[in-house]
Design an enzyme around this catalytic site. Structure first.
Site, PDB file in Angstrom:
ATOM      1  CG  PHE A 199      -0.227   0.395   2.510  1.00 53.28           C
ATOM      2  CD1 PHE A 199      -0.056   1.737   2.838  1.00 53.28           C
ATOM      3  CD2 PHE A 199       0.294  -0.560   3.376  1.00 53.28           C
ATOM      4  CE1 PHE A 199       0.612   2.108   3.999  1.00 53.28           C
ATOM      5  CE2 PHE A 199       0.962  -0.194   4.539  1.00 53.28           C
ATOM      6  CZ  PHE A 199       1.126   1.141   4.849  1.00 53.28           C
ATOM      7  CB  CYS A 221      10.412  -0.508   2.562  1.00 54.62           C
ATOM      8  SG  CYS A 221      11.053   0.178   1.049  1.00 54.62           S
ATOM      9  CD  GLU A 259       8.583  -2.978   8.119  1.00 57.07           C
ATOM     10  OE1 GLU A 259       7.887  -3.985   7.892  1.00 57.07           O
ATOM     11  OE2 GLU A 259       9.138  -2.325   7.219  1.00 57.07           O
TER      12      GLU A 259
HETATM   13  P1  NAD Z   1       1.599  -6.703   2.946  1.00 57.31           P
HETATM   14  O1  NAD Z   1       2.629  -7.757   2.961  1.00 57.31           O
HETATM   15  O2  NAD Z   1       0.507  -6.759   3.942  1.00 57.31           O
HETATM   16  O3  NAD Z   1       0.874  -6.674   1.509  1.00 57.31           O
HETATM   17  C1  NAD Z   1       1.626  -6.642   0.316  1.00 57.31           C
HETATM   18  C2  NAD Z   1       0.806  -7.293  -0.786  1.00 57.31           C
HETATM   19  O4  NAD Z   1       0.577  -8.665  -0.458  1.00 57.31           O
HETATM   20  C3  NAD Z   1      -0.570  -6.662  -0.986  1.00 57.31           C
HETATM   21  O5  NAD Z   1      -0.844  -6.642  -2.364  1.00 57.31           O
HETATM   22  C4  NAD Z   1      -1.499  -7.598  -0.239  1.00 57.31           C
HETATM   23  O6  NAD Z   1      -2.800  -7.646  -0.794  1.00 57.31           O
HETATM   24  C5  NAD Z   1      -0.824  -8.943  -0.406  1.00 57.31           C
HETATM   25  N1  NAD Z   1      -1.055  -9.831   0.745  1.00 57.31           N
HETATM   26  C6  NAD Z   1      -1.325  -9.465   2.030  1.00 57.31           C
HETATM   27  N2  NAD Z   1      -1.437 -10.559   2.811  1.00 57.31           N
HETATM   28  C7  NAD Z   1      -1.233 -11.623   2.009  1.00 57.31           C
HETATM   29  C8  NAD Z   1      -1.208 -13.032   2.230  1.00 57.31           C
HETATM   30  N3  NAD Z   1      -1.422 -13.540   3.440  1.00 57.31           N
HETATM   31  N4  NAD Z   1      -0.953 -13.838   1.182  1.00 57.31           N
HETATM   32  C9  NAD Z   1      -0.728 -13.336  -0.050  1.00 57.31           C
HETATM   33  N5  NAD Z   1      -0.742 -12.005  -0.310  1.00 57.31           N
HETATM   34  C10 NAD Z   1      -0.986 -11.159   0.701  1.00 57.31           C
HETATM   35  O7  NAD Z   1       2.369  -5.297   3.013  1.00 57.31           O
HETATM   36  P2  NAD Z   1       1.759  -3.852   3.144  1.00 57.31           P
HETATM   37  O8  NAD Z   1       1.219  -3.667   4.516  1.00 57.31           O
HETATM   38  O9  NAD Z   1       0.883  -3.529   1.986  1.00 57.31           O
HETATM   39  O10 NAD Z   1       3.088  -2.979   2.958  1.00 57.31           O
HETATM   40  C11 NAD Z   1       3.971  -2.699   4.018  1.00 57.31           C
HETATM   41  C12 NAD Z   1       5.153  -3.639   4.010  1.00 57.31           C
HETATM   42  O11 NAD Z   1       5.802  -3.590   2.755  1.00 57.31           O
HETATM   43  C13 NAD Z   1       6.209  -3.248   5.023  1.00 57.31           C
HETATM   44  O12 NAD Z   1       6.683  -4.412   5.650  1.00 57.31           O
HETATM   45  C14 NAD Z   1       7.300  -2.613   4.182  1.00 57.31           C
HETATM   46  O13 NAD Z   1       8.601  -2.662   4.723  1.00 57.31           O
HETATM   47  C15 NAD Z   1       7.202  -3.429   2.941  1.00 57.31           C
HETATM   48  N6  NAD Z   1       7.792  -2.752   1.806  1.00 57.31           N
HETATM   49  C16 NAD Z   1       9.014  -3.181   1.397  1.00 57.31           C
HETATM   50  C17 NAD Z   1       9.642  -2.543   0.351  1.00 57.31           C
HETATM   51  C18 NAD Z   1      11.005  -2.992  -0.102  1.00 57.31           C
HETATM   52  O14 NAD Z   1      11.413  -2.589  -1.166  1.00 57.31           O
HETATM   53  N7  NAD Z   1      11.706  -3.816   0.646  1.00 57.31           N
HETATM   54  C19 NAD Z   1       9.027  -1.463  -0.291  1.00 57.31           C
HETATM   55  C20 NAD Z   1       7.769  -1.066   0.145  1.00 57.31           C
HETATM   56  C21 NAD Z   1       7.159  -1.718   1.207  1.00 57.31           C
END
Ligand code: NAD
Length: 496
Positions: free
Chosen positions: A149, A281, A382
């Site tokens: 998101f 992130c 985190e």
């Molecule tokens: P999230 O893991 O909850 O969701 C990411 C994606 O996975 C979304 O599209 C979501 O619909 C899907 N998803 C959620 N739960 C799932 C499941 N159980 N099985 C399969 N798919 C699932 O992450 P978020 O809350 O949207 O984003 C925040 C996280 O993203 C933080 O941990 C942040 O550090 C990380 N992030 C990392 C980077 C990087 O480059 N390392 C960049 C941006 C964000």
């Protein structure tokens, strides 16, 4: 209520079988839209569309594919304000911050415009008598992107421009929390001339993702999100024969040396810790004060943190917007309470920030903890909110050891005026990205982005040359025409 559907074969496609999820305006707490959560039928339709489009798209010359990206970048630049408003509305970040992520995304489109050069192969003349060898890169097929998101434009643009110019087709599954920007990107690409089916968008959550991970026609998965989900994605997709790049969670440290320019350091720390309410992130969530710099750092930092202007992202005076959902707000508040329970010193308590006229939004004020110990949850986990932890250590060696022991290894930075300290830090620290007097060292588009340890799974970073490598597979051909040396016999040919 506005309904957000899917984008398949070039048109917005609604699915009556889809379950529905809410989309909020985090600044007011009000629901502003409902998003369809793709059923297996919709995911199958999207993959089918991408598979069909692949046979013709992969035959389009790279320079013609690049021309579409030139037009796409131009259109996005012109409509940047509309995109920024949508990002701010559904995510909560400030308009300036939203514009910044669009610019960083556009830089990847610019890089993708150079694909004819990037996909140039290698040729070795006369590897044996009359024999030549050449290598070239081919598209891999249907690629899927699963995005978080926190950057609803930039992260999809880390992936899809490069995948598409390499000759692949793409299915994007954006975050269900702020899904509109992805559909806007897909429509803009169509306007730029992308053939129908080359980019499809399916909205949804876990079920849609699992369908993509198991689908036999999906060749590659790019994921950006939390570590718990990323690990599941990496293991499941790899077990089903797909290549995977999964970029995950982080706890980024900034080391402050006693010889650092403290004005510059404090400016950098405020932006890196509290920009986008800490929902980045690459946000700095731990400042490591080396030697005796801690007291002065806190003295300068705390008034800045207390005076941050919190409010709706669309208000031009706002420096820090709300968090993305009520659940996430509750999680961040529980970490602040936990930090106090664990014995850290809460120097600035964001729970007390004056948020009078914005009570219904998902706000948490900027918070600052001092004397945080590595055993505490607020250090280990985190939090992904506006909470900065200060850890005090006696030496640079202790700072590096602290960072290297953490389970995450996304980015780390050092603020110092010593070249020796900076070089030692860069050489020894176990993170994928390093900043020297730069707080958030997100690489430019012609380098590549990725972390180490549990901040990433898979071995290819995103965008830049690594992105081209991920979205292509190498074919190496050895060729001999009739005038070349003939190999005879059963022994291993040596081409001498
Ligand atoms: P999230 O893991 O909850 O969701 C990411 C994606 O996975 C979304 O599209 C979501 O619909 C899907 N998803 C959620 N739960 C799932 C499941 N159980 N099985 C399969 N798919 C699932 O992450 P978020 O809350 O949207 O984003 C925040 C996280 O993203 C933080 O941990 C942040 O550090 C990380 N992030 C990392 C980077 C990087 O480059 N390392 C960049 C941006 C964000």
């Amino acid at each position: 209520m506005r309904r957000i559907s899917h984008f398949i074969s070039g048109v917005i496609t609604s699915d009556t079988r889809s379950k529905i999820g809410p989309v909020f305006n985090p600044a007011t707490g009000a629901q502003i839209a409902e998003v369809e959560m793709a059923s297996s039928h919709t995911v199958a339709q999207a993959v089918e569309s991408a598979s069909t489009a692949f046979s013709s798209w992969s035959e389009v010359p790279a320079s013609a594919r690049a021309r579409i990206m030139f037009r796409f970048k131009d259109l996005l630049e012109r409509r940047a304000d509309d995109f920024a408003k949508m990002v701010s509305l559904e995510h909560g970040k400030t308009l300036d911050d939203a514009r910044g992520e669009i610019v960083r995304g556009m830089e990847v489109i610019e890089f993708a415009c150079g694909i004819p050069h990037l996909m140039k192969g290698e040729f070795s003349d006369q590897v044996g008598r009359g024999i030549d060898t050449f290598s070239k890169r081919h598209a891999v097929g249907v690629c899927a992107g699963i995005t978080p998101f926190n950057f609803p434009i930039m992260v999809p643009l880390w992936m899809l421009p490069i995948a598409i110019v390499c000759g692949n087709t793409f299915v994007l599954k954006p975050s269900e929390k702020d899904p509109s920007a992805s559909l806007m990107l897909a429509e803009l690409l169509m306007e730029a001339g992308l053939p129908a089916g080359v980019l499809n968008v399916v909205n949804g959550g876990r079920e849609a993702v699992d369908d993509l991970l198991l689908h036999p026609n999906v060749a590659a998965i790019s994921f950006v999100g939390s570590t718990i989900v990323g690990e599941h994605i990496y293991k499941t997709a790899a077990a089903h024969g797909k290549r995977v790049q999964a970029l995950c969670g982080a706890k980024n440290h900034m080391v402050v040396m006693p010889d650092a320019d403290l004005d510059q350091t404090v400016d950098a720390l405020v932006g890196a810790a509290y920009g986008s309410a800490g929902e980045r992130c690459m946000a700095i969530s731990v400042a490591v004060a080396v030697g005796d710099v801690g007291d002065e750092l806190i003295r300068r930092l705390s008034p800045r943190v207390r005076s941050l202007k919190i409010g709706a992202g669309c208000n031009p005076d706002t420096e820090m917007g709300p968090l993305v959902t009520q659940e996430h707000r509750a999680k961040v508040l529980s970490y602040i309470a936990k930090g106090v329970e664990e014995g850290a010193e809460l120097v600035v308590d964001g729970r007390r920030a004056s948020l009078c006229d914005i009570d219904t939004g998902f706000y948490v004020g900027a918070s600052l903890f001092d004397n945080v110990a590595p055993s505490m949850c607020i250090y280990k986990d985190e939090i992904f909110g506006p909470v900065l932890a200060i850890v005090r250590v006696p030496s640079l060696g202790a700072a590096i050891e602290l960072i290297n022991l953490h389970e995450y290894g996304n980015g780390a930075s050092i603020f110092t005026s010593s070249g020796d300290a900076a070089r030692a830090f860069d050489h020894q620290v176990s993170t994928g990205m390093v900043g020297i007097n730069v707080p958030i060292p997100v690489p430019v588009a012609f380098h590549s982005f990725g972390g180490w340890k549990r901040s990433a799974f898979g071995d290819r970073n995103v965008y830049g040359p690594e992105g081209v490598g991920f979205y292509t597979r190498l074919k190496t051909t050895t060729s001999r025409w009739s005038s070349g040396t003939r190999v005879s016999g059963l022994a291993m040919p040596t081409l001498g």
